[in-house]
Design an enzyme around this catalytic site. Structure first.
Site, PDB file in Angstrom:
ATOM      1  N   HIS A   1       0.895  -0.774   0.074  1.00 54.18           N
ATOM      2  CA  HIS A   1      -0.271  -0.144   0.338  1.00 54.18           C
ATOM      3  C   HIS A   1       0.996   1.454   0.083  1.00 54.18           C
ATOM      4  O   HIS A   1       1.971   0.890   0.136  1.00 54.18           O
ATOM      5  CB  HIS A   1      -0.532   0.192   1.217  1.00 54.18           C
ATOM      6  CG  HIS A   1       0.046   0.404   2.634  1.00 54.18           C
ATOM      7  ND1 HIS A   1       0.719  -0.314   3.078  1.00 54.18           N
ATOM      8  CD2 HIS A   1       0.693   1.363   2.918  1.00 54.18           C
ATOM      9  CE1 HIS A   1       1.394  -0.693   3.832  1.00 54.18           C
ATOM     10  NE2 HIS A   1       1.142   0.835   4.385  1.00 54.18           N
TER      11      HIS A   1
ATOM     12  N   HIS B   1       5.643   6.704  -0.082  1.00 53.33           N
ATOM     13  CA  HIS B   1       6.691   5.146  -0.631  1.00 53.33           C
ATOM     14  C   HIS B   1       5.612   4.220  -0.673  1.00 53.33           C
ATOM     15  O   HIS B   1       4.840   3.846   0.457  1.00 53.33           O
ATOM     16  CB  HIS B   1       7.927   4.685   0.109  1.00 53.33           C
ATOM     17  CG  HIS B   1       7.981   5.020   1.312  1.00 53.33           C
ATOM     18  ND1 HIS B   1       7.378   5.668   2.414  1.00 53.33           N
ATOM     19  CD2 HIS B   1       7.737   3.664   2.097  1.00 53.33           C
ATOM     20  CE1 HIS B   1       6.986   5.338   3.728  1.00 53.33           C
ATOM     21  NE2 HIS B   1       7.435   4.127   3.323  1.00 53.33           N
TER      22      HIS B   1
END
Ligand code: 2AM
Length: 179
Positions: free
Chosen positions: A37, A121
Site C-alpha cells: 500500500h 512510498h
C-alpha cells in the site's frame, strides 16, 4: 484502541508487478502482497470516539481522481543500518494535494501532522540485519521501471501488530470524484 493510517490501496495488477520485484535479496522480510500500500498519512492509536470523528471528517474530503507513477527504488536507514527498501512516487504533486486535504481535516480534530518529512512510498521489504547483496539489488531495481496507478479512492486502514507481523485491514473507502 485502533491504530489507524490513511493510504492508497493498490490495484491487483500493480501488486503483481511489485511482487515480481521481491526476490534476490536474502535476509529481506518481503511485504506480503495483500499488505502492499501507499501511506498518505499515518495517524496512530486513537480511541473509538476519535476513530468515528476521523471517519466523519475524511468523508468530507473532496479531491479528484489522479494518476501516479511508481518508480525509483529507495532505502530508509536509521542508526547507520538499512531498514527498508521501497518504491517511490515519481510525480508526487497530486498525492501531496490529497495529503493536504487529509491533514487539514484531521487538524480540525486537533490531530497535528507528523513531525517527520513525508516521503510517499510503497515498502517492498524490511530488514532486521543488513542483507548481504543490497548493493547489487538496489541498482537492479532502480532503472527505468514505471508503474502507473490510477487513484480513484483513498482508504482508512487499521493496523494490528500481530506476532507474525502487522495485519492491515481496510476499514472505510472514500471515493475521489471528478469535477
Ligand atoms: P512503512 O511502510 O515505511 O513502515 C502502517 O504502519 C503504515 O504507516 C506503513 O506504510 C508505514 O510506513 C506508515 N507509517 C508512516 N509513519 C509511521 C509511523 N510514525 N509509525 C509507523 N508507521 C508509519
Amino acid at each position: 484502541m485502533p491504530r489507524l493510517f490513511v493510504a492508497i490501496d493498490l490495484p491487483e495488477v500493480v501488486k503483481e508487478s511489485l511482487v515480481l520485484m521481491q526476490n534476490g535479496l536474502r535476509g529481506a522480510r518481503w511485504v506480503a502482497r495483500e499488505n502492499l500500500h501507499l501511506t498518505v498519512r499515518f495517524i496512530g492509536e486513537v480511541s473509538a470516539e476519535e476513530a468515528d470523528e476521523i471517519h466523519s471528517v475524511l468523508g468530507e474530503v473532496r479531491a479528484v481522481p489522479f494518476i501516479i507513477k511508481l518508480g525509483e527504488i529507495g532505502l530508509f536507514s536509521s542508526g547507520g543500518k538499512p531498514r527498508s527498501v521501497w518504491i517511490s512516487v515519481q510525480d508526487r504533486s497530486s498525492i501531496d494535494i490529497l495529503k493536504q486535504h487529509i491533514d487539514r481535516s484531521l487538524l480540525r480534530l486537533g490531530i497535528n501532522p507528523e513531525g517527520r518529512k513525508y516521503v510517499p512510498h510503497v515498502t517492498l521489504a524490511r530488514f532486521r540485519e543488513k542483507p548481504s547483496k543490497l548493493s547489487d539489488f538496489m541498482p537492479r531495481l532502480g532503472t527505468g521501471r514505471s508503474v502507473p496507478v490510477r487513484v480513484e479512492q483513498f482508504v482508512l486502514f487499521s493496523s494490528f501488530l500481530a506476532h507474525a507481523g502487522a495485519i492491515y485491514t481496510p476499514e472505510v473507502y472514500y471515493p475521489l470524484v471528478a469535477n
